[in-house]
Write a protein that holds these residues in place. Structure first.
Motif, PDB file in Angstrom:
ATOM      1  N   ILE A 126       0.858  -1.194   0.000  1.00 44.51           N
ATOM      2  CA  ILE A 126       0.000   0.000   0.000  1.00 44.51           C
ATOM      3  C   ILE A 126       0.889   1.237   0.000  1.00 44.51           C
ATOM      4  O   ILE A 126       1.750   1.400   0.869  1.00 44.51           O
ATOM      5  CB  ILE A 126      -0.944   0.021   1.214  1.00 44.51           C
ATOM      6  N   ASP A 127       0.713   2.064  -1.043  1.00 48.98           N
ATOM      7  CA  ASP A 127       1.432   3.335  -1.129  1.00 48.98           C
ATOM      8  C   ASP A 127       0.523   4.449  -0.630  1.00 48.98           C
ATOM      9  O   ASP A 127      -0.635   4.536  -1.055  1.00 48.98           O
ATOM     10  CB  ASP A 127       1.779   3.667  -2.593  1.00 48.98           C
ATOM     11  N   SER A 128       1.064   5.312   0.218  1.00 47.06           N
ATOM     12  CA  SER A 128       0.336   6.531   0.613  1.00 47.06           C
ATOM     13  C   SER A 128       1.202   7.719   0.239  1.00 47.06           C
ATOM     14  O   SER A 128       2.417   7.706   0.471  1.00 47.06           O
ATOM     15  CB  SER A 128       0.082   6.549   2.123  1.00 47.06           C
ATOM     16  N   PHE A 129       0.578   8.722  -0.376  1.00 46.50           N
ATOM     17  CA  PHE A 129       1.345   9.876  -0.854  1.00 46.50           C
ATOM     18  C   PHE A 129       1.057  11.104  -0.010  1.00 46.50           C
ATOM     19  O   PHE A 129      -0.100  11.417   0.268  1.00 46.50           O
ATOM     20  CB  PHE A 129       1.022  10.149  -2.323  1.00 46.50           C
ATOM     21  N   TYR A 130       2.133  11.792   0.352  1.00 45.47           N
ATOM     22  CA  TYR A 130       2.046  13.002   1.175  1.00 45.47           C
ATOM     23  C   TYR A 130       2.665  14.159   0.417  1.00 45.47           C
ATOM     24  O   TYR A 130       3.733  14.014  -0.178  1.00 45.47           O
ATOM     25  CB  TYR A 130       2.806  12.806   2.496  1.00 45.47           C
ATOM     26  N   GLY A 131       1.992  15.323   0.476  1.00 48.21           N
ATOM     27  CA  GLY A 131       2.528  16.509  -0.207  1.00 48.21           C
ATOM     28  C   GLY A 131       2.049  16.538  -1.641  1.00 48.21           C
ATOM     29  O   GLY A 131       1.611  15.530  -2.203  1.00 48.21           O
ATOM     30  N   THR A 132       2.136  17.722  -2.274  1.00 50.36           N
ATOM     31  CA  THR A 132       1.575  17.876  -3.613  1.00 50.36           C
ATOM     32  C   THR A 132       2.639  18.129  -4.668  1.00 50.36           C
ATOM     33  O   THR A 132       2.485  17.750  -5.822  1.00 50.36           O
ATOM     34  CB  THR A 132       0.585  19.058  -3.645  1.00 50.36           C
ATOM     35  N   ARG A 134       5.500  17.643  -7.109  1.00 52.16           N
ATOM     36  CA  ARG A 134       5.895  16.383  -7.726  1.00 52.16           C
ATOM     37  C   ARG A 134       7.200  15.829  -7.141  1.00 52.16           C
ATOM     38  O   ARG A 134       7.301  14.656  -6.789  1.00 52.16           O
ATOM     39  CB  ARG A 134       6.046  16.569  -9.245  1.00 52.16           C
ATOM     40  N   ASP A 135       8.225  16.687  -7.043  1.00 49.82           N
ATOM     41  CA  ASP A 135       9.513  16.199  -6.558  1.00 49.82           C
ATOM     42  C   ASP A 135       9.611  16.178  -5.038  1.00 49.82           C
ATOM     43  O   ASP A 135      10.442  15.482  -4.465  1.00 49.82           O
ATOM     44  CB  ASP A 135      10.661  17.044  -7.137  1.00 49.82           C
ATOM     45  N   GLY A 136       8.740  16.968  -4.372  1.00 46.69           N
ATOM     46  CA  GLY A 136       8.795  17.013  -2.919  1.00 46.69           C
ATOM     47  C   GLY A 136       7.927  15.940  -2.280  1.00 46.69           C
ATOM     48  O   GLY A 136       8.056  15.628  -1.102  1.00 46.69           O
ATOM     49  N   ARG A 137       7.042  15.365  -3.093  1.00 43.47           N
ATOM     50  CA  ARG A 137       6.072  14.386  -2.635  1.00 43.47           C
ATOM     51  C   ARG A 137       6.748  13.167  -1.995  1.00 43.47           C
ATOM     52  O   ARG A 137       7.742  12.657  -2.515  1.00 43.47           O
ATOM     53  CB  ARG A 137       5.279  13.934  -3.864  1.00 43.47           C
ATOM     54  N   VAL A 152       9.957   7.289   1.020  1.00 38.34           N
ATOM     55  CA  VAL A 152      10.936   7.827   0.062  1.00 38.34           C
ATOM     56  C   VAL A 152      10.373   9.021  -0.699  1.00 38.34           C
ATOM     57  O   VAL A 152       9.166   9.120  -0.929  1.00 38.34           O
ATOM     58  CB  VAL A 152      11.390   6.776  -0.991  1.00 38.34           C
ATOM     59  N   ARG A 153      11.289   9.909  -1.058  1.00 34.11           N
ATOM     60  CA  ARG A 153      10.989  10.929  -2.058  1.00 34.11           C
ATOM     61  C   ARG A 153      11.568  10.405  -3.361  1.00 34.11           C
ATOM     62  O   ARG A 153      12.743  10.046  -3.413  1.00 34.11           O
ATOM     63  CB  ARG A 153      11.715  12.228  -1.701  1.00 34.11           C
TER      64      ARG A 153
END
Lengths: 276, 276
Positions: A126-132, A134-137, A152-153
């Motif tokens: 399961i991947d959860s994404f934080y931040g908007t 693209r490279d900082g996400r 990871v970023r």
């Protein structure tokens, strides 16, 4: 006597000519690695290189149909050519790959097989994404079986697109940096669930994945196939020695050998794409 | 240990993937041979197949500049794509080839050279053309040294164009029929003088030619480079056995072996094109 072929040299020079396709891919990956941003520039403590090939379809942006160029065989597109790559295939193609790779996993352990065994593992992630940005996400991946968590970023450095008009699929080489970071705080923007069959062969992993993406209340199912070089430290070490006159010929050519097998594997995958 | 490359298989299947470029050229030549018109249809007693690759430039008809496509490496153009092929190069490129081929002729006879010797001959030829219809036209060639005379009708069957954006030249494969005919009567429409350096290697001839064409009172100098398969009867015999399950694997694959060496040689020539 005139009817049969006498022994033939490979060429007037007695050797195979250089394969400019494989060299172009190797040059691209090497150049991207050598000009990558430093950890200081990225503001991270650590980064590792990721080299992967995705199997999918190149699409003409104006028609949303598969790209059409007046050429008959695979070739590399000029970077900057305005085209969209879809890392997706039909469920039927996905099943076809699944069957072929399972078969290869089984036959590769039998005597007489011309290559080393192909390993197999099934992962639920399961991947959860934080931040908007693209490279900082930040991507947080949790393995549902082991409960291992990794944050990871991922910073995409460059893509190279390969158009393959004879086949049912095209492919794209991507070089990225993965930077391990602290687990982010706050709420994930969106999540995706990955059901991944991972086939491991020597320095490569072939990942056949069903991705269910959940974003803004909708759910979207994708079928992906990726070929990845497994060991970032091997890539970096071979890249550093590429063409170095102070190391042995074998070490000097190791990077190109690795990329040759990488391209061979990608070509075999694309060639075996089934009907959509 | 992580720094050096362990022995690597050629691919997950343990073999090199099929080279779709060479296969495409072989399929094209084979198809053209198998669907050629009969001697009866042509109204001739005899015909022999000619397979050649010309080195030159693909030109965009609208701009008269070299073709530009958004691709990075050599590829085969779709037949019917509207492009012009110029079988010509600069005198400087011609001299560059001359030097390289002379050098190869010399080194190929020395011990340790990885291939068989490259032969060399210098021919002065005069072509006279009779008739105006492209396929009905008769070419009479006289060798100025030996005074040997040959009259043929040459019928072009098909072309395949190869775009080579990394190199200073493109190339074209042409399959033709040459039909020996009676010496025509009447007046030649036009003539051309050929100063030809002919380098022979195994089943191939590499012809570097200065052509002075005389037509309608004007004279025109061209610099040509052609690679030709020498023995039409070998081509026909191998083509007939291609893929035949009743012959040995070696005989079955002989046609593709011959075309592989042909493509390798063409690639080496194109790769070594000098600056214009």
């Amino acid at each position: 006597m005139s009817g049969s072929l006498p022994p033939l040299s490979l060429s007037i020079l007695g050797v195979e000519p250089l394969d400019e396709f494989i060299l172009e891919v190797a040059d691209f990956i090497h150049h991207t690695i050598m000009t990558r941003p430093s950890n200081e520039e990225l503001g991270v403590n650590e980064s590792r290189i990721e080299v992967e090939a995705k199997v999918g379809t190149l699409k003409d942006k104006s028609t949303n149909m598969r790209l059409q160029l007046p050429i008959l065989v695979e070739t590399i597109l000029t970077p900057g050519f305005d085209v969209r790559f879809e890392s997706n295939m039909t469920i039927r193609q996905h099943q076809h790959y699944n069957q072929q790779l399972n078969k290869l996993h089984v036959t590769s352990t039998q005597p007489g097989h011309p290559s080393s065994p192909v390993g197999y593992a099934h992962h639920y992630l399961i991947d959860s994404f934080y931040g908007t940005d693209r490279d900082g996400r930040v991507r947080v991946t949790r393995d549902e079986k082991t409960n291992e968590v990794e944050s990871v970023r991922k910073i995409k450095l460059a893509n190279l697109e390969i158009y393959s008009p004879k086949r049912q699929a095209d492919w794209r080489v991507t070089v990225s940096l993965e930077c391990p970071v602290q687990h982010p705080v706050g709420q994930a923007m969106h999540t995706r669930r990955k059901d991944r069959l991972s086939y491991k062969h020597e320095e490569f992993s072939i990942d056949l994945t069903q991705v269910t993406a959940n974003e803004a209340g909708t759910s979207n199912l994708l079928h992906e196939l990726e070929l990845e070089i497994l060991r970032p430290e091997l890539i970096m070490s071979l890249a550093a020695k590429r063409g170095d006159p102070n190391v042995s010929e074998m070490e000097r050519g190791g990077f190109d050998e690795l990329i040759r097998a990488f391209v061979n594997n990608a070509r075999i995958l694309v060639k075996n794409a089934g009907d959509p």
